[in-house]
Write a protein that holds these residues in place. Structure first.
Motif, PDB file in Angstrom:
ATOM      1  N   SER A  69       1.423   7.014  -5.272  1.00 10.05           N
ATOM      2  CA  SER A  69       2.664   5.652  -5.066  1.00 10.05           C
ATOM      3  C   SER A  69       2.519   5.044  -6.178  1.00 10.05           C
ATOM      4  N   LYS A 120       7.585  -3.250  -6.152  1.00  9.65           N
ATOM      5  CA  LYS A 120       6.862  -4.052  -5.323  1.00  9.65           C
ATOM      6  C   LYS A 120       8.107  -5.373  -4.613  1.00  9.65           C
ATOM      7  N   TYR A 121       7.870  -5.537  -3.867  1.00 11.47           N
ATOM      8  CA  TYR A 121       7.955  -6.541  -3.524  1.00 11.47           C
ATOM      9  C   TYR A 121      10.045  -6.826  -3.837  1.00 11.47           C
ATOM     10  N   THR A 158       5.651  -0.449  -2.493  1.00  6.64           N
ATOM     11  CA  THR A 158       5.573   0.980  -2.469  1.00  6.64           C
ATOM     12  C   THR A 158       6.106   1.530  -2.212  1.00  6.64           C
ATOM     13  N   SER A 170       9.222   4.406   1.680  1.00  5.29           N
ATOM     14  CA  SER A 170       8.914   3.023   0.959  1.00  5.29           C
ATOM     15  C   SER A 170       8.076   2.004   2.345  1.00  5.29           C
ATOM     16  N   ASP A 196       3.583   0.600  -8.220  1.00  4.51           N
ATOM     17  CA  ASP A 196       4.439  -0.722  -7.172  1.00  4.51           C
ATOM     18  C   ASP A 196       4.805  -0.425  -7.713  1.00  4.51           C
ATOM     19  N   ASN A 207       6.649  -3.576   1.621  1.00  6.16           N
ATOM     20  CA  ASN A 207       6.424  -4.604   0.108  1.00  6.16           C
ATOM     21  C   ASN A 207       7.120  -3.758  -1.182  1.00  6.16           C
ATOM     22  N   PRO A 229       9.484 -10.125  -7.589  1.00  7.23           N
ATOM     23  CA  PRO A 229       9.907  -8.748  -8.006  1.00  7.23           C
ATOM     24  C   PRO A 229       8.925  -8.865  -9.770  1.00  7.23           C
TER      25      PRO A 229
END
Length: 387
Positions: A312, A317-318, A298, A293, A314, A296, A42
């Motif tokens: 959205s 993200k992760y 997002t 969510s 990111d 990934n 991340p």
């Protein structure tokens, strides 16, 4: 017979021999990663700028919830939680103090349902256990595993089992009132599904459909699809509905695992809309917007009226995120580093970031007595309030 997939720990469990070769496959954040491909790291979150003032009001503990599909239950000022090894506690959300606590001394597979007085859990040996004020009232043996918290409502306890059967028990005596069996795909998720009351209808997630049942006898009143099985193998065809859901009046919006989000009019039993989505956790929202969510990390906002995507982000993200909680101007999600993120409902911009004990946030955040309550995998319970 169905087989459970554990999407949090990453293990796949199968019964059928033709899928035995897939046992070693892992699901990381509900996405498939090969042995030679590392999970993405991340992005750094940067310094926390607290636009919205929030303070930690209290802490409590319940014991590790690792491996338990926990959903803290709220009834008024009472938050009921449980640990994987069978501790069940009802806390006063105003202070974090115990109202009652019991140690069942046996591991749980589903926790916890409550009406504010009675609480129900299911043990790994398939016992439905009902407590009254912290004392065991009765228990009944079930025919299959359970991962969805029982629903305690209307003088009954309703149970959604992993074999896609739904059962009703008399809350006072434990007598089985009825059972409804539904065939489905051979795999099932080892996480909480959909089970709630809407007016005089019991609404259940069965495969990719919301199904309305008569709570008195289990007869089917309507079925509304959110996703349909697709693909060529059992993993690709898995379309189980996952909790949490977003209910406004007679409309219920839900997520189908890695397939879609959608809303259903439970008065008419019709699907209002569906949109493709690739998440594994539930959704939340209000009359205007729903939030979820993706696998990934997002975070997505959809218009509740028609499912149109509003925004959205990111930024997370992760990170493995919980299902969100819409709380005032904030969308609240927890991550696998033990952080609680408060984001603007308008555009997802950061409002604050709260730390816990460093273990993953184990369940979707809840709110009770004007207190934001989160539970970590290590069993820490945190109450936060606005400054």
């Amino acid at each position: 017979m169905t087989s459970p997939i554990n999407t949090r720990s990453g293990h796949l469990f199968f019964v059928r021999g033709l899928l035995a070769a897939l046992v070693a496959t892992t699901l990381a954040g509900c996405s498939l990663w090969s042995a030679d491909k590392a999970k993405p790291v991340p992005a750094d979150l940067g310094a926390n700028v607290a636009v919205l003032g929030v303070r930690q009001a209290w802490t409590a503990r319940v014991g590790s919830v690792a491996g338990l599909p926990l959903e803290p239950h709220v009834a008024g000022n009472v938050v009921t939680v449980a640990s994987a090894d069978g501790a069940v506690a009802a806390l006063d959300a105003r202070t974090g103090g115990d109202i009652w606590r019991v140690a069942l001394a046996e591991p749980l597979s589903a926790a916890v349902g409550s009406d504010g007085k009675f609480a129900a859990v299911v043990s790994r040996n398939n016992a439905l256990i009902v407590m009254d004020g912290g004392r065991e009232r009765w228990r009944e043996t079930l025919a299959a595993q359970v991962f969805t918290p029982p629903l305690v409502a209307g003088g009954r306890v309703f149970v959604l089992s992993a074999d896609r059967s739904v059962s009703a028990f008399d809350l006072a005596t434990g007598r089985r009132l009825w059972a409804q069996q539904r065939p489905g795909e051979p795999l099932i998720l080892r996480q909480a599904g959909v089970l709630l009351a809407v007016g005089d209808t019991l609404v259940v997630g069965l495969s990719g459909r919301l199904v309305g049942l008569n709570p008195d006898n289990g007869s089917v009143r309507w079925e509304a699809p959110i996703a349909s099985p697709r693909g060529t193998n059992d993993v690709e065809r898995l379309v189980e509905l996952v909790g949490r859901t977003s209910r406004v009046g007679e409309t219920v919006c839900a997520r189908s695992f890695q397939a879609a989000v959608g809303c259903v009019d439970t008065a008419r039993g019709t699907t209002l809309w569906t949109q493709p989505a690739s998440g594994s956790e539930g959704i939340h929202g209000d009359a205007d917007t729903i939030f979820g969510s993706e696998s990934n990390g997002t975070l997505v906002a959809w218009g509740r009226a028609d499912g149109s995507r509003l925004w959205s982000i990111d930024r997370l993200k992760y990170r493995k995120l919980t299902a969100p909680l819409l709380l005032g101007r904030s969308v609240v999600v927890g991550d696998d580093a033990g952080l609680v993120h408060l984001l603007s409902r308008t555009d997802g911009s950061p409002l604050n970031r709260l730390a816990t004990d460093g273990s993953a946030i184990a369940a979707a955040p809840v709110v009770a007595a004007d207190t934001l309550v989160v539970v970590t995998r290590n069993g820490g319970i945190y109450g936060f309030r606005p400054d």
